[in-house]
Design an enzyme around this catalytic site. Sequence first.
Site, PDB file in Angstrom:
ATOM      1  N   HIS A 127      -9.322 -10.713  26.792  1.00  0.00           N
ATOM      2  CA  HIS A 127     -10.447 -11.074  25.905  1.00  0.00           C
ATOM      3  C   HIS A 127     -10.277 -12.450  25.265  1.00  0.00           C
ATOM      4  O   HIS A 127     -11.242 -12.985  24.705  1.00  0.00           O
ATOM      5  CB  HIS A 127     -10.594 -10.050  24.774  1.00  0.00           C
ATOM      6  CG  HIS A 127     -10.999  -8.686  25.234  1.00  0.00           C
ATOM      7  ND1 HIS A 127     -12.129  -8.474  25.986  1.00  0.00           N
ATOM      8  CD2 HIS A 127     -10.421  -7.460  25.066  1.00  0.00           C
ATOM      9  CE1 HIS A 127     -12.231  -7.168  26.255  1.00  0.00           C
ATOM     10  NE2 HIS A 127     -11.210  -6.544  25.717  1.00  0.00           N
ATOM     11  N   ASP A 164      -9.368  -2.994  33.731  1.00  0.00           N
ATOM     12  CA  ASP A 164      -9.421  -2.520  32.335  1.00  0.00           C
ATOM     13  C   ASP A 164     -10.846  -2.010  32.041  1.00  0.00           C
ATOM     14  O   ASP A 164     -11.805  -2.481  32.645  1.00  0.00           O
ATOM     15  CB  ASP A 164      -9.085  -3.695  31.400  1.00  0.00           C
ATOM     16  CG  ASP A 164      -8.890  -3.271  29.951  1.00  0.00           C
ATOM     17  OD1 ASP A 164      -7.725  -3.117  29.545  1.00  0.00           O
ATOM     18  OD2 ASP A 164      -9.896  -3.099  29.233  1.00  0.00           O
ATOM     19  N   HIS A 166     -12.626  -2.511  29.565  1.00  0.00           N
ATOM     20  CA  HIS A 166     -13.434  -3.552  28.915  1.00  0.00           C
ATOM     21  C   HIS A 166     -13.606  -4.756  29.841  1.00  0.00           C
ATOM     22  O   HIS A 166     -12.709  -5.075  30.620  1.00  0.00           O
ATOM     23  CB  HIS A 166     -12.753  -4.009  27.621  1.00  0.00           C
ATOM     24  CG  HIS A 166     -12.504  -2.884  26.657  1.00  0.00           C
ATOM     25  ND1 HIS A 166     -11.289  -2.255  26.541  1.00  0.00           N
ATOM     26  CD2 HIS A 166     -13.340  -2.278  25.780  1.00  0.00           C
ATOM     27  CE1 HIS A 166     -11.380  -1.301  25.620  1.00  0.00           C
ATOM     28  NE2 HIS A 166     -12.609  -1.286  25.147  1.00  0.00           N
ATOM     29  N   ASP A 252      -6.814   1.894  29.946  1.00  0.00           N
ATOM     30  CA  ASP A 252      -7.800   2.562  29.098  1.00  0.00           C
ATOM     31  C   ASP A 252      -8.941   3.165  29.922  1.00  0.00           C
ATOM     32  O   ASP A 252      -9.910   3.677  29.359  1.00  0.00           O
ATOM     33  CB  ASP A 252      -8.330   1.616  27.992  1.00  0.00           C
ATOM     34  CG  ASP A 252      -8.567   0.204  28.477  1.00  0.00           C
ATOM     35  OD1 ASP A 252      -8.573  -0.022  29.708  1.00  0.00           O
ATOM     36  OD2 ASP A 252      -8.759  -0.693  27.624  1.00  0.00           O
TER      37      ASP A 252
END
Length: 352
Positions: A127, A164, A166, A252
């Site tokens: 990120h 991931d 995200h 995740d």
Amino acid sequence: MNRTGIVQDAIFMEHVMDPGHPESPERLKVIYEMLEDEEKKSLQLIKVTPRPATQEELETTHSPAHIDRIASTAGKPHFRLDLDTSTSARSFEAASLAAGGLCELIRAVWVGEMKNGFALVRPPGHHAERDRAMGFCLFNNVAIGAHYAINNFSLERVLIVDWDVHHGNGTQNSFYSDPRVLYFSTHRYGFFYPGSGGATEVGNGKGEGFTINVPLASGSGDPEYGNIFERILKPIALEYRPQLILVSAGFDIHYDDPLGGMEVTEKGFARLTQILMEIAEVTAQGKLVLTLEGGYDIEGEKRSVNAVLRELAQASPLDKKDLMKKEKASDQRIARLTLQLSEIQRRYWKSL
Ligand SMILES: [Zn+2]
């Protein structure tokens, strides 16, 4: 033969955010303990010693102001960078070694000291933007690693796969107009952090067609992920012919994860690793390097990392027959998505 390297160091547990924060040192503690047990058994891994990323390496991805900001947190017990991202006294040191450790592992794999590897580091990175820490990330490890490989080994084609849950907004933005990196991300999409990663985000300028976003609904599991890796990622990757494959490995998407809402099992992670190894074998002499991103169910993450390492080291390769049957059975469920992706990506990739 020892074929798989890992980056492991106690410093990565010295980065501590707020009390009760899901991105905790405990995540690595259990993984490192698992590695000790495995070492006594069969899994022979080569330890790669991390080094700090140099200023020059950090500047391939981040602004000098951002690097200064993170460096200025050194020695301070607590410093808040973002709503959910903060530092402790040794966070800058850990973040520099996480990025530099990944570069060192990439070097070792590139020169043939080992076949593949996994940087078991934190803080995570995908990120982190050029000028901003966000989403538990300080420096964008995988982007720094890709730049390192391009600059030091004159690579022209690096594939980054980001599984991931995200979207890796920072990584996408690092290479949005750069065809030397093909960014492929599967992620949960629709009212979900960080909000970017729609299927029509495909890159721009010279990089148009070199960003591939696969937005998924919550509840996606082994069949959906396997299907997408086989039907979308594999043909495109074989056409692109990466010289090196990097992976933002977030756990995740595990079925027990408290944040993700996905259903991937340990076998699913082994299957995705296997597909990436197959691609790497064809185009990159097997050169495949993973780096840890998210993953917040401690036990699920530990078992999944174990499954990935066993696959990388070919210690006990997964029998994929059962999973392939389930993947076939999931065709209908994700038909709309694969059709939509094919329609968007067909402009750039003949193989679809
Ligand atoms: Zn994540």
